[in-house]
Write a protein that holds these residues in place. Sequence first.
Motif, PDB file in Angstrom:
ATOM      1  N   GLU A 112       0.804  -1.289   0.240  1.00 50.30           N
ATOM      2  CA  GLU A 112      -0.148   0.034   0.114  1.00 50.30           C
ATOM      3  C   GLU A 112       1.007   1.158  -0.044  1.00 50.30           C
ATOM      4  O   GLU A 112       0.516   2.297  -0.006  1.00 50.30           O
ATOM      5  CB  GLU A 112      -0.707  -0.082   1.047  1.00 50.30           C
ATOM      6  CG  GLU A 112      -2.009  -0.971   1.100  1.00 50.30           C
ATOM      7  CD  GLU A 112      -3.022  -1.003   2.214  1.00 50.30           C
ATOM      8  OE1 GLU A 112      -3.021  -0.078   2.867  1.00 50.30           O
ATOM      9  OE2 GLU A 112      -3.521  -2.199   2.783  1.00 50.30           O
ATOM     10  N   LEU A 113       2.131   1.287   0.258  1.00 52.46           N
ATOM     11  CA  LEU A 113       3.185   2.175   0.151  1.00 52.46           C
ATOM     12  C   LEU A 113       3.140   2.740  -1.229  1.00 52.46           C
ATOM     13  O   LEU A 113       3.737   4.038  -1.665  1.00 52.46           O
ATOM     14  CB  LEU A 113       4.536   1.870   0.634  1.00 52.46           C
ATOM     15  CG  LEU A 113       4.354   1.753   2.180  1.00 52.46           C
ATOM     16  CD1 LEU A 113       5.906   1.301   2.462  1.00 52.46           C
ATOM     17  CD2 LEU A 113       4.385   2.839   2.808  1.00 52.46           C
ATOM     18  N   ALA A 114       2.732   2.084  -2.327  1.00 51.92           N
ATOM     19  CA  ALA A 114       2.838   2.498  -3.889  1.00 51.92           C
ATOM     20  C   ALA A 114       2.121   3.959  -3.613  1.00 51.92           C
ATOM     21  O   ALA A 114       0.805   3.918  -3.491  1.00 51.92           O
ATOM     22  CB  ALA A 114       2.193   1.355  -4.782  1.00 51.92           C
ATOM     23  N   GLY A 115       2.824   5.018  -4.514  1.00 51.88           N
ATOM     24  CA  GLY A 115       2.031   6.256  -4.448  1.00 51.88           C
ATOM     25  C   GLY A 115       2.174   7.175  -3.253  1.00 51.88           C
ATOM     26  O   GLY A 115       1.451   8.220  -3.335  1.00 51.88           O
ATOM     27  N   LYS A 116       2.581   6.636  -2.253  1.00 50.06           N
ATOM     28  CA  LYS A 116       2.448   7.471  -0.834  1.00 50.06           C
ATOM     29  C   LYS A 116       3.915   8.131  -0.968  1.00 50.06           C
ATOM     30  O   LYS A 116       4.953   7.774  -1.394  1.00 50.06           O
ATOM     31  CB  LYS A 116       2.473   6.295   0.148  1.00 50.06           C
ATOM     32  CG  LYS A 116       1.150   5.618  -0.011  1.00 50.06           C
ATOM     33  CD  LYS A 116      -0.056   6.535   0.584  1.00 50.06           C
ATOM     34  CE  LYS A 116      -1.282   5.651   0.823  1.00 50.06           C
ATOM     35  NZ  LYS A 116      -1.803   5.064  -0.638  1.00 50.06           N
TER      36      LYS A 116
ATOM     37  N   LYS B 121      11.268  -3.930  -2.336  1.00 41.50           N
ATOM     38  CA  LYS B 121      11.795  -5.129  -3.053  1.00 41.50           C
ATOM     39  C   LYS B 121      10.734  -6.256  -2.660  1.00 41.50           C
ATOM     40  O   LYS B 121      10.236  -7.007  -3.392  1.00 41.50           O
ATOM     41  CB  LYS B 121      13.159  -5.504  -2.684  1.00 41.50           C
ATOM     42  CG  LYS B 121      13.598  -6.776  -3.835  1.00 41.50           C
ATOM     43  CD  LYS B 121      15.110  -6.557  -3.823  1.00 41.50           C
ATOM     44  CE  LYS B 121      15.677  -7.702  -3.293  1.00 41.50           C
ATOM     45  NZ  LYS B 121      17.334  -7.815  -3.143  1.00 41.50           N
ATOM     46  N   ARG B 122      10.547  -6.396  -1.433  1.00 37.33           N
ATOM     47  CA  ARG B 122       9.614  -7.254  -0.689  1.00 37.33           C
ATOM     48  C   ARG B 122       8.349  -7.154  -1.317  1.00 37.33           C
ATOM     49  O   ARG B 122       7.492  -8.076  -1.567  1.00 37.33           O
ATOM     50  CB  ARG B 122       9.870  -7.799   0.584  1.00 37.33           C
ATOM     51  CG  ARG B 122      11.215  -8.218   1.038  1.00 37.33           C
ATOM     52  CD  ARG B 122      11.031  -8.392   2.441  1.00 37.33           C
ATOM     53  NE  ARG B 122      12.673  -8.943   2.886  1.00 37.33           N
ATOM     54  CZ  ARG B 122      13.009  -9.592   3.779  1.00 37.33           C
ATOM     55  NH1 ARG B 122      12.274  -9.786   4.646  1.00 37.33           N
ATOM     56  NH2 ARG B 122      14.000 -10.048   3.747  1.00 37.33           N
ATOM     57  N   ALA B 123       8.036  -5.817  -1.353  1.00 37.62           N
ATOM     58  CA  ALA B 123       6.742  -5.575  -1.645  1.00 37.62           C
ATOM     59  C   ALA B 123       6.333  -5.517  -3.239  1.00 37.62           C
ATOM     60  O   ALA B 123       4.982  -5.507  -3.605  1.00 37.62           O
ATOM     61  CB  ALA B 123       6.154  -4.269  -1.098  1.00 37.62           C
TER      62      ALA B 123
ATOM     63  N   GLN C 262      11.309   1.773  -6.580  1.00 31.23           N
ATOM     64  CA  GLN C 262      11.429   2.992  -5.978  1.00 31.23           C
ATOM     65  C   GLN C 262      10.744   4.202  -6.355  1.00 31.23           C
ATOM     66  O   GLN C 262      10.233   5.255  -5.606  1.00 31.23           O
ATOM     67  CB  GLN C 262      12.851   3.380  -5.768  1.00 31.23           C
ATOM     68  CG  GLN C 262      13.033   4.216  -4.482  1.00 31.23           C
ATOM     69  CD  GLN C 262      14.576   3.999  -4.118  1.00 31.23           C
ATOM     70  OE1 GLN C 262      15.004   2.829  -3.915  1.00 31.23           O
ATOM     71  NE2 GLN C 262      15.272   5.147  -3.594  1.00 31.23           N
ATOM     72  N   ASP C 263      10.633   4.327  -7.804  1.00 27.33           N
ATOM     73  CA  ASP C 263       9.961   5.366  -8.418  1.00 27.33           C
ATOM     74  C   ASP C 263       8.570   5.632  -8.028  1.00 27.33           C
ATOM     75  O   ASP C 263       7.805   6.520  -8.594  1.00 27.33           O
ATOM     76  CB  ASP C 263      10.366   5.510  -9.806  1.00 27.33           C
ATOM     77  CG  ASP C 263       9.898   4.271 -10.478  1.00 27.33           C
ATOM     78  OD1 ASP C 263       9.372   3.380  -9.798  1.00 27.33           O
ATOM     79  OD2 ASP C 263      10.315   4.036 -11.751  1.00 27.33           O
ATOM     80  N   GLN C 264       7.948   4.438  -7.420  1.00 27.78           N
ATOM     81  CA  GLN C 264       6.525   4.765  -7.287  1.00 27.78           C
ATOM     82  C   GLN C 264       6.275   5.146  -5.978  1.00 27.78           C
ATOM     83  O   GLN C 264       5.048   5.180  -5.436  1.00 27.78           O
ATOM     84  CB  GLN C 264       6.043   3.168  -7.083  1.00 27.78           C
ATOM     85  CG  GLN C 264       5.915   2.267  -8.622  1.00 27.78           C
ATOM     86  CD  GLN C 264       5.478   0.787  -8.326  1.00 27.78           C
ATOM     87  OE1 GLN C 264       6.070   0.068  -8.071  1.00 27.78           O
ATOM     88  NE2 GLN C 264       4.148   0.732  -8.562  1.00 27.78           N
TER      89      GLN C 264
END
Lengths: 318, 847
Positions: free
Chosen positions: A124-128, A147-149, A153-155
Amino acid sequence: MLIFSGFPRFIVYLIFFLTLSGCQAPQSDPFDIAVHPWIGYQSLTLCQQNDKFVGKNINVVSTSSLSESAKLLKDGSVDAAALTLDEVLALREGGVALTIVLIFDSSVGADLILSRKSINSLQELAGKTIGMENSFHSRLLLSEALKRAGINQDQVYLEFSPVNHHEDAWNKGNLDALVTYLPLSEQILDETKTLFDSHEIPNTILDVLAVRTSSLNNHKDEIRYLIKQHFDVIERIDTNSQDVLYRLSQVLQMPVAEIRDVLYKLNIPGPLYNNRLLQPDSTSLNKTLTKLSGIMLSEGFLSKPVSREGLTNASFLP
Amino acid sequence: MLRLLRFYLLSFALFFAVSPAVASGYIEHTYKIGILAIQPKSNTAQRWSVLGDYLQKSIPRAEFVILPLDDVELEEAIQDHQLDFVLTNPEQYTRYQGLYGLSAPMATVLRGTMNHPLQAFGGTILTRAEMPINDLKDLKGRKIAVPFLAAFGAFKMQQYELFLKDLPLIQPMQVTETGLPHDNVIMAVLENRAEVGFVRAGTLERMVAQGKVERDRFKVINQQQLGEYPVMVSTHLYPEWPFAALSHIDQNIQGHVVAALLNMDKDGTDALPFNVLGFIPAVDYHSVETLMQDLRISPFDQVPRITIADIWNRYRAAIIIGFIATLLISLMGFYLFASRKKILNSQQQLKDILNSIDANVYVADMDSYQILFMNQHMIKEYGMDLRGERCWEKVREQSAPCEDCNNSLLFDPETGIPKGSDTWEAEFPNGRYYLMHTRAIRWHDGRLVRLQISTDITHIKTMEEELRQKQKMEALGVMAGGVAHNFNNCMAIILGNIELARLKQDEPEEWNKHLDSAEKALLRSRDLAHQVLTYSRARSNERKPICLSDFMKEVFALIKVVLPSEVLLLKQIEVDCGGSTILGDKSKIQEVLINLCNNAVQAMEGKGTLSIVLDKVNLIQHDIPSKYNCEPGIYARIRVSDTGCGIPDEVLDKIFDPFFTTKEVGQGTGLGLSTVQGTIIQHGGMIKVQSWPENGSTFDICFPLIQPVEERVEEIEECAFELQTDKRILFVDDDRALVQTGQLILTAGGYQVEYLTSPLKALEVFKEDPTRFDLLITDQVMPEMSGTQLIAELKKIRSDLSIMLYTGYITKVSDEIIEELGINAVCVKPIVAADMYKMVRELTRKS
């Protein structure tokens, strides 16, 4: 009549040599070591407070931050410093010949990624927006977590601030997550949940004692003595933890309970484990170096992969 | 008996025990919990009853009895397994565990408040605020108050701080036991019954809170920096009291008890005594064990049985290194022993050599002049060891450092490097002559010192003098022929002229002319005799400035009278030698020249030319043979050349060697030229020879020049002849003709003269009227009494009597005797009337 000629003369020379070698001239320049207020390094501060370094030609130089310690080591003001492994690699890349002679601790939960309670997983960290210190070990932690998620990094959006400003940054409400390390305020702990911590990447975030390679020969005795004293304090943490905790609470101006909590999140290796890690063929350390240097290479902080040659020296361990 | 006592003690404890479960129903087992009582037992039992109640409530069908016991009772109860559980201080627990096998700690007491829970406690060292005690070091010798000596938090913790800092431990004689509670200690300090108090940490703060004492009356020593720890602590912190089971308690009940203890509310609702909040999982008590081991507290006071294998296993490396070191040191010791023996032997040899040298050897400091070493020869000669004395004071008998001390010449003042040997001769105050070699050497401590080797050469000097005299006599023997020849010529002239004068009595002019000729021949004879006497007279070694031109004229006169008539003497004094002066002994240099001239005459076999030239020469280093210690410069040179047979080349190098001679046996000692060379070296000069076989030889003698000395020319007072008829003279001589002649001459001069041929008679006459005579003229050699003996006797009678010694043999009287006897004038016979008048007038005028 000459009763003795060759052999006794050899003995005389031998004893003379041994005597001289045991009578080293007192060193005028002390062994200066920079230490900043991280709990893992405070064994040295406690030794200094208990007069363990009096008459031993060792001087602990207290600094306010990791970067100040690194600067003093870089400009030659000190012979050694308590640093993180990534700082050591960066300084070596910058031309400072350093050797790691001791691993103070490895983080097993003291470095962590916190998020607002509404975020339930790393995915859920994508875009955060993620707040963090601009340090290699923070980047390493985030990199491993992302990496595990399965997130690039650019997300995510990164917002950098020093660790002592993390509480303010968090309170502004812009951040969804925070890459930080203990101790943290009760308020942050109450408002967050832990998504990832260094416990999941053991032997990766390391605090070490780095000595200028040029000082190794001149200060052999001091380095050995200093490392032995560190291990004595570590032993006391096991055998008389209350006494050590209260003394640390005085040094760090922190409550005993918090100190105890942080210590739970640190693995403090003894002499045997140190010896294993500092061997040139240590698989564990080589793995860490590969990971760390990979990140540093990708970020442009290293021009080539890290060489193990001369990086560690286990000969000063008891 | 002991058992009975224990029974009573336990019964007494059970009397106070509280058993709340007795009336509550069925009880399967009763468990006794022994608690170390640090308060009155009744209080302790009552307060801890809440723990019994709680456990009873938590563990059904079990009864828990609280037994407060002092330390002795507690130990005995544990030893006899009269208890099931124990709650005591960490030191007692560690002791009982070691001795009686208690379980591992089941739980640890938690004290304090909810805000400040404390798992550890420490000890405090306090004193009155005004006491000059600020550090652990200041505890030495102080009077210390403690509750009791076995107290862990109020004595042993404090002792351990001293131990950790390598400070002397508190001795029992320093300690005052106040008994419990700890408050007693603080009161003892406050009331000045002790200087320092040891209490469990927190006692002072509690008493202040209770208003019993004022905080600012005390100060805490060695206060630890322990952050949020709520009270002042002087020691390390140690874990709180443990709760443990005896070995007979099964694990099941142990588990129930631990669970109950850990589940006990810590919010104070259970109201445990002594600020106990509850229990936590057991902590590590290793630090307590370490303290007890280091302080050798029972059960760690026993020295473990150590086997050789233990030592080997533990100290293998140290033993091997120690063995090797011991071996090396032993070898070194043996080597040093052997070396020392060799050195001592060598030292003894050197000492023996030094002591057997027939010379005085000593070493003296160059600055302090202190004698550092003397050999036995010198100690024997001086009668004592003079080490530590100053050389100038004891060796040379001076009152200050010797004026001629050559210390500064023995080393280079700039580099400090010794220069070499300096050699000279000197006469010491004891009248003996020494040949001295001095040099600077480096002493064992690095300083430069003076080494002097003084050889007594007095007997050599005596022999030299005798030899020289012998040489002189030999030379005189050679001279005798020439002297006799000249003397005979003079006699012939005198005799002839007297006879002619007798014939010409009526011709006054001719008569006077012949008398003048006779007088001249007589004076010439007198001078001849005077020259020979002067030469034969032995002189001292006194050196004086010698004006060479004048000296050479005397030498020429002397040589001339002894040369055979067929030897032509060529004399030459270069113009620039007018004032040339050397420092020397006239008689010795005269002997040198006589020797060389005699050799020349012999080489010429009495016929040839002898040339003597005085000039100056500039010697460069190349001109100076190495055996001579001469510096380059201007020298006076006397060149003696002859036209004799010369010296063969093969013996030319040997002619100055002692006892080398080319003469036949009995004709020469072989010491002539050796003595000549020795004399010249003594004068700082040198001699060189050149020879051309069959054509003659040339000897060059060079002497260093000194600045000319201005001679004081005594003005001869010309006085008009004046008759002195009132002056009376006593004239004594055993030669009647001579004394009568003298009487006639002096009477003709206007003096009243009484002459006697016997000195004894003269003494009698003088005694009759000592004031009768103004002057005594006496011969020296007389049969009854010598002239000097007569003078001595007369001087006893009248010390101011003027004396003239009139002798033909001046060598018989030394200068010292002349001075001692107060002889006013010495006249050598014969003397012309005018000189006699002048001298007598001078002497009588004084009288």
